[in-house]
Scaffold this motif. Structure first.
Motif, PDB file in Angstrom:
ATOM      1  N   LEU A  30      10.356   7.204   4.748  1.00 23.27           N
ATOM      2  CA  LEU A  30      11.036   6.029   4.459  1.00 23.27           C
ATOM      3  C   LEU A  30      10.325   4.855   5.583  1.00 23.27           C
ATOM      4  N   GLU A  31       9.868   5.501   6.641  1.00 22.39           N
ATOM      5  CA  GLU A  31       9.058   4.408   7.569  1.00 22.39           C
ATOM      6  C   GLU A  31       7.783   4.103   7.183  1.00 22.39           C
ATOM      7  N   GLN A  32       7.059   5.002   6.116  1.00 20.58           N
ATOM      8  CA  GLN A  32       5.777   4.562   5.469  1.00 20.58           C
ATOM      9  C   GLN A  32       5.993   3.529   4.468  1.00 20.58           C
ATOM     10  N   ALA A  33       7.346   3.428   3.799  1.00 21.09           N
ATOM     11  CA  ALA A  33       7.561   2.735   2.974  1.00 21.09           C
ATOM     12  C   ALA A  33       8.402   1.211   3.285  1.00 21.09           C
ATOM     13  N   GLY A  34       8.474   1.381   4.807  1.00 22.26           N
ATOM     14  CA  GLY A  34       8.978   0.187   5.044  1.00 22.26           C
ATOM     15  C   GLY A  34      10.520   0.121   5.239  1.00 22.26           C
ATOM     16  N   ASP A  52       1.169  -1.080   0.188  1.00 23.08           N
ATOM     17  CA  ASP A  52      -0.251  -0.004   0.093  1.00 23.08           C
ATOM     18  C   ASP A  52       0.812   1.217   0.041  1.00 23.08           C
ATOM     19  N   PRO A  53       0.637   2.219  -0.892  1.00 23.70           N
ATOM     20  CA  PRO A  53       1.724   3.129  -1.342  1.00 23.70           C
ATOM     21  C   PRO A  53       1.355   4.362   0.151  1.00 23.70           C
ATOM     22  N   PRO A  54       2.434   4.757   0.561  1.00 22.18           N
ATOM     23  CA  PRO A  54       2.506   5.740   1.504  1.00 22.18           C
ATOM     24  C   PRO A  54       1.887   7.075   0.824  1.00 22.18           C
ATOM     25  N   LYS A  55       1.787   8.302   1.480  1.00 22.00           N
ATOM     26  CA  LYS A  55       1.375   9.470   0.817  1.00 22.00           C
ATOM     27  C   LYS A  55       2.362  10.038   0.053  1.00 22.00           C
TER      28      LYS A  55
END
Length: 426
Positions: free
Chosen positions: A417-421, A361-364
């Motif tokens: 980067l945290e949103q993207a894992g 699921d893509p981050p913003k």
């Protein structure tokens, strides 16, 4: 943990199905991580460029960029046809017989058979030619190859310009090192048009000579890129028993595609260049990216395998154009060496585990960033991983300095980067 579909979910990167052990890799995570590495400039980075690179640069009959044009330098099959099409008489008869015996055969297998006959026959005649005849035939084929790979870089901005822009776009503690098996002068042209200094192992002005001491010592300024032509280059020639660079398009000092490649690489200047590749891979905190390289050159793969076995701190990211099932040589090395990752169109081998791609699921504001490495190829078909194409790969590198790549609507890099894992720490 186990979800309702009875799949054991390991992490963001892959899933393992209980029935078929199918693994899934998330391209967002790995490409976000790679963008961070590229933009920071702290690692020692090299790029190994193979014959597939110029295939992505398309030109029309006038040599101008055209999406519907022909490849700037043809691939193996087209090169085979072009190198053999002008043969006539006994030469054509001999080559036709060789190809019939081989069941077709590409330029490497044909040239290998010609060299074998050249060495073995003497005065005996096979398919109308004796040993001397096959020697002359081999020279004609090699001259044809040299002429075909002498394509000029288009004046319009293309992938080669973008790669040079990325190289020169940041101050680095270590020079970027380009290793290429290609004979063409496309990189030299791109560097010189951009007025970016580079060193290719030759020193001097009138007739630059190969200097293995400087190649091994690597004590030039870090702002100078390094360009290592592993199989030789147009413009190299032998003069008074030494290899010099003429600045032209002569082609008498190339390692042509045949069974003698390994033996020829043991001579200078090739021995020094292969030693440079090995030395680069043995350095700490090193990343080698490969593009357009098939992993079918046994002498290069042997260097990679040996160095990667010794130095676990070196990583190789292989960007392959085809699907995993068609990239067996690269995958085989990745299974043996967990510090090799293969990124193919439909999946990847990472840490020795093969799996299909599945974006998360893509981050913003991640969509535009994702489109630089994921989407339809040439605007048609299913979405796939795109960086096996040299032009897309170079654009990806060039955009790695963009703030939009690292930040989302002004948010700190760590948040995106945290949103993207991805962990921010390198």
């Amino acid at each position: 943990m186990i979800d309702k579909s009875c799949r054991l979910v390991i992490n963001d990167d892959f899933e393992i199905g209980e029935s078929n052990m199918e693994s899934i890799h998330n391209p967002d995570r790995f490409m976000a991580d790679l963008r961070q590495v590229l933009s920071q400039g702290r690692k020692r980075i090299g790029i190994l460029i193979g014959a597939g690179a110029p295939l992505s640069v398309r030109v029309d009959a006038d040599g101008k960029l055209s999406p519907g044009g022909s490849a700037l330098i043809p691939g193996v099959e087209q090169l085979t046809t072009a190198a053999l099409k002008d043969l006539v008489g006994a030469d054509k008869v001999a080559v036709d017989a060789i190809r019939a015996e081989l069941g077709g055969g590409n330029i490497e297998s044909v040239l290998s058979r010609i060299r074998l006959f050249q060495t073995a026959l003497g005065t005996a005649v096979v398919n109308g030619l004796d040993g001397v005849g096959y020697r002359e035939l081999g020279a004609k084929v090699c001259n044809a190859i040299g002429g075909i790979v002498g394509a000029r870089l288009p004046a319009e901005r293309c992938a080669y310009h973008e790669l040079v822009s990325w190289i020169s776009g940041a101050q680095r503690p270590h020079s970027v090192e380009l290793f290429t098996t290609n004979y063409d002068l496309l990189f030299e042209t791109a560097f010189e048009r951009a007025k970016v200094p580079y060193f290719d192992g030759f020193s001097g002005g009138h007739a630059p000579f190969f200097d293995p001491v400087t190649v091994a010592g690597d004590d030039l300024p870090t702002r100078w890129a390094r360009l290592w032509k592993l199989h030789g280059s147009l413009g190299w020639k032998v003069e008074d028993g030494r290899v010099v660079r003429s600045g032209g398009y002569e082609y008498n000092e190339l390692i042509y595609p045949d069974h003698l490649k390994y033996d020829l690489t043991q001579k200078q200047p090739y021995a020094a260049l292969f030693e440079r590749l090995k030395q680069f891979l043995m350095m700490p905190d090193t990343l080698l990216l490969t593009i357009g390289f098939s992993f079918r050159d046994a002498h290069i793969c042997a260097v990679l395998d040996e160095a990667l076995a010794v130095n676990a701190n070196t990583s190789v990211f292989a960007f392959q154009f085809a699907n995993l099932s068609d990239e067996e040589p690269a995958c085989r090395l990745a299974y043996d060496r967990p510090n090799v990752s293969v990124y193919a169109a439909d999946g990847a081998v990472i840490s020795g585990v093969a799996g299909k791609w599945r974006p998360g699921d893509p981050p913003k504001n991640w969509g535009e960033i994702r489109s630089s490495f994921w989407g339809q190829r040439w605007g048609a078909g299913d979405a796939m991983f795109l960086l096996g194409d040299f032009a897309t790969f170079c654009r990806f590198l060039a955009l790695s300095y963009s703030n939009d790549i690292v930040r989302s609507a002004g948010a700190p890099a760590a948040e995106v980067l945290e949103q993207a894992g991805v962990d921010e720490a390198e």
